[in-house]
Design an enzyme around this catalytic site. Structure first.
Site, PDB file in Angstrom:
ATOM      1  NE  ARG A  14      -2.165  -1.302   3.922  1.00  0.00           N
ATOM      2  CZ  ARG A  14      -2.076  -0.454   4.935  1.00  0.00           C
ATOM      3  NH1 ARG A  14      -2.633   0.600   5.073  1.00  0.00           N
ATOM      4  NH2 ARG A  14      -1.513  -1.005   5.910  1.00  0.00           N
ATOM      5  CB  SER A 141       9.041  10.742   9.085  1.00  0.00           C
ATOM      6  OG  SER A 141       8.110  11.739   9.433  1.00  0.00           O
ATOM      7  CE1 TYR A 154       5.825   6.823  11.700  1.00  0.00           C
ATOM      8  CE2 TYR A 154       6.137   9.265  11.660  1.00  0.00           C
ATOM      9  CZ  TYR A 154       5.877   8.213  10.919  1.00  0.00           C
ATOM     10  OH  TYR A 154       6.077   8.202   9.463  1.00  0.00           O
TER      11      TYR A 154
HETATM   12  P1  NAP Z   1       0.560   2.775   5.015  1.00  0.00           P
HETATM   13  O1  NAP Z   1      -0.324   3.452   3.578  1.00  0.00           O
HETATM   14  O2  NAP Z   1       0.068   2.835   6.130  1.00  0.00           O
HETATM   15  O3  NAP Z   1       1.310   1.459   4.405  1.00  0.00           O
HETATM   16  C1  NAP Z   1       2.298   0.872   5.338  1.00  0.00           C
HETATM   17  C2  NAP Z   1       2.654  -0.385   4.829  1.00  0.00           C
HETATM   18  O4  NAP Z   1       3.597  -1.086   5.730  1.00  0.00           O
HETATM   19  C3  NAP Z   1       2.094  -1.520   4.275  1.00  0.00           C
HETATM   20  O5  NAP Z   1       2.273  -2.173   3.291  1.00  0.00           O
HETATM   21  C4  NAP Z   1       1.828  -2.281   5.457  1.00  0.00           C
HETATM   22  O6  NAP Z   1       1.492  -3.624   5.164  1.00  0.00           O
HETATM   23  C5  NAP Z   1       3.378  -2.425   6.010  1.00  0.00           C
HETATM   24  N1  NAP Z   1       3.460  -2.543   7.307  1.00  0.00           N
HETATM   25  C6  NAP Z   1       2.988  -2.242   8.238  1.00  0.00           C
HETATM   26  N2  NAP Z   1       3.224  -2.837   9.330  1.00  0.00           N
HETATM   27  C7  NAP Z   1       4.229  -3.984   9.122  1.00  0.00           C
HETATM   28  C8  NAP Z   1       5.061  -4.811   9.690  1.00  0.00           C
HETATM   29  N3  NAP Z   1       5.074  -5.046  10.973  1.00  0.00           N
HETATM   30  N4  NAP Z   1       5.756  -5.673   8.826  1.00  0.00           N
HETATM   31  C9  NAP Z   1       5.850  -5.293   7.579  1.00  0.00           C
HETATM   32  N5  NAP Z   1       5.122  -4.535   7.139  1.00  0.00           N
HETATM   33  C10 NAP Z   1       4.398  -3.610   7.773  1.00  0.00           C
HETATM   34  O7  NAP Z   1       2.050   3.718   5.111  1.00  0.00           O
HETATM   35  P2  NAP Z   1       2.554   4.780   4.300  1.00  0.00           P
HETATM   36  O8  NAP Z   1       2.011   6.364   4.415  1.00  0.00           O
HETATM   37  O9  NAP Z   1       2.779   4.149   2.798  1.00  0.00           O
HETATM   38  O10 NAP Z   1       4.097   5.050   4.768  1.00  0.00           O
HETATM   39  C11 NAP Z   1       5.081   4.210   4.454  1.00  0.00           C
HETATM   40  C12 NAP Z   1       6.212   4.556   5.091  1.00  0.00           C
HETATM   41  O11 NAP Z   1       6.522   6.070   4.994  1.00  0.00           O
HETATM   42  C13 NAP Z   1       6.237   4.488   6.734  1.00  0.00           C
HETATM   43  O12 NAP Z   1       7.730   4.035   7.268  1.00  0.00           O
HETATM   44  C14 NAP Z   1       5.892   5.957   7.080  1.00  0.00           C
HETATM   45  O13 NAP Z   1       6.346   5.850   8.487  1.00  0.00           O
HETATM   46  C15 NAP Z   1       6.809   6.619   6.224  1.00  0.00           C
HETATM   47  N6  NAP Z   1       6.023   8.044   6.249  1.00  0.00           N
HETATM   48  C16 NAP Z   1       4.824   8.376   5.857  1.00  0.00           C
HETATM   49  C17 NAP Z   1       4.505   9.536   5.682  1.00  0.00           C
HETATM   50  C18 NAP Z   1       3.315   9.600   5.241  1.00  0.00           C
HETATM   51  O14 NAP Z   1       2.882  11.090   5.193  1.00  0.00           O
HETATM   52  N7  NAP Z   1       2.343   9.047   4.790  1.00  0.00           N
HETATM   53  C19 NAP Z   1       5.394  10.773   6.018  1.00  0.00           C
HETATM   54  C20 NAP Z   1       6.685  10.306   6.405  1.00  0.00           C
HETATM   55  C21 NAP Z   1       7.068   9.079   6.565  1.00  0.00           C
HETATM   56  P3  NAP Z   1       0.148  -4.370   5.412  1.00  0.00           P
HETATM   57  O15 NAP Z   1      -0.551  -3.694   3.997  1.00  0.00           O
HETATM   58  O16 NAP Z   1      -0.003  -5.966   5.123  1.00  0.00           O
HETATM   59  O17 NAP Z   1      -0.579  -3.481   6.622  1.00  0.00           O
END
Ligand code: NAP
Length: 244
Positions: A14, A141, A154
């Protein structure tokens, strides 16, 4: 650009991880896509990647579990023959103000976001060291750079990733291996769904909008490619100016 290379992307089912998988596959890389529980989404994502003529396989792997990371990396090497790129993207939030944050909220986030990165790098480290090449890209982040109220757990995990990134970069630089971090601001995914209509938040971003997963993926592609061979231990913000 990445033809013949094999990429492992954690959290590829995702959001940002999925966009990273797409961008790497478009550039010709075979992709091992790791996920925690969304089997259907992960399988659909892997199938979509094959449109680009690359190999793509989804693996269930909870990155906080050392044995699962060891077994999964071994399975990827068996299936694909090698690994060239590791993108540590899997991450979770358990946002609460410090006073109501339970120990489990702290531990869960640190275990997935930071220890998961340690486990994954620990598994590919000997492979990369032996082949004297490899690209490691860790998703941190802006929370790890400037902090964020309600995100003690976080932001600690994401700041930890930055220290880890620089130490790994120093350990492996002489073997031609690059380890860098990306620090996104607010990116439109499931994780930030509740913020999309938040006008005061959007107003605090100099570019007045959230970022798109594809924009982060473009930066990851650059760090995975030979165009960035002389960049290591770097943290690159992609945040519309939020944390400058
Ligand atoms: P997301 O849409 O919530 O997707 C999270 C992904 O991580 C999913 O594929 C999920 O797998 C996987 N995941 C969760 N727990 C896991 C575990 N224990 N082991 C393996 N995989 C796991 O998140 P996102 O927004 O794309 O974020 C991706 C990364 O970017 C994260 O590290 C987040 O902290 C970082 N980030 C995001 C933002 C933002 O604004 N979105 C900003 C800064 C940093 P499942 O689908 O199987 O649950």
């Amino acid at each position: 650009m990445l033809n013949g290379k094999v990429a492992v992307v954690t959290g590829g089912s995702r959001g940002i991880g999925r966009a990273v998988c797409t961008r790497l596959a478009q550039a010709g890389a075979d992709v091992a896509l790791l996920y925690a529980s969304s089997a259907e989404k992960a399988e659909a994502a892997a199938q979509e990647l094959r449109i680009y003529g690359v190999r793509a396989v989804a693996y269930a792997c909870r990155v906080e579990d050392q044995q699962e990371t060891a077994d999964t990396v071994a399975a990827v090497v068996k299936d694909f023959g090698r690994i060239d790129i590791l993108v540590n993207n899997a991450g979770i939030t358990r946002d609460k103000l410090m006073l109501s944050m339970k120990e489990a909220d702290f531990d869960d986030v640190l275990n997935v976001n930071l220890k998961g990165v340690y486990h994954m790098i620990r598994q590919v480290y000997p492979l990369f060291a032996r082949q004297k090449s490899g690209k490691i890209i860790n998703i941190s982040s802006v929370s790890g750079l400037i902090g964020n109220a309600g995100q003690v757990n976080y932001s600690a995990s994401k700041a930890g990733i930055i220290g880890l990134t620089k130490s790994v970069a120093r350990e492996l630089a002489s073997r031609g291996i690059c380890c860098n971090a990306v620090a996104p601001g607010f990116i439109q995914t499931d994780m930030t769904e509740k913020f999309t209509e938040n006008e005061s938040l959007l107003g605090s971003i100099p570019m007045k909008r959230m970022g798109r997963p594809e924009e982060v993926a473009g930066l990851v592609l650059f760090l995975a490619s030979e165009q960035s061979d002389y960049i290591t231990g770097e943290v690159i913000r992609i945040d519309g100016g939020l944390a400058m």
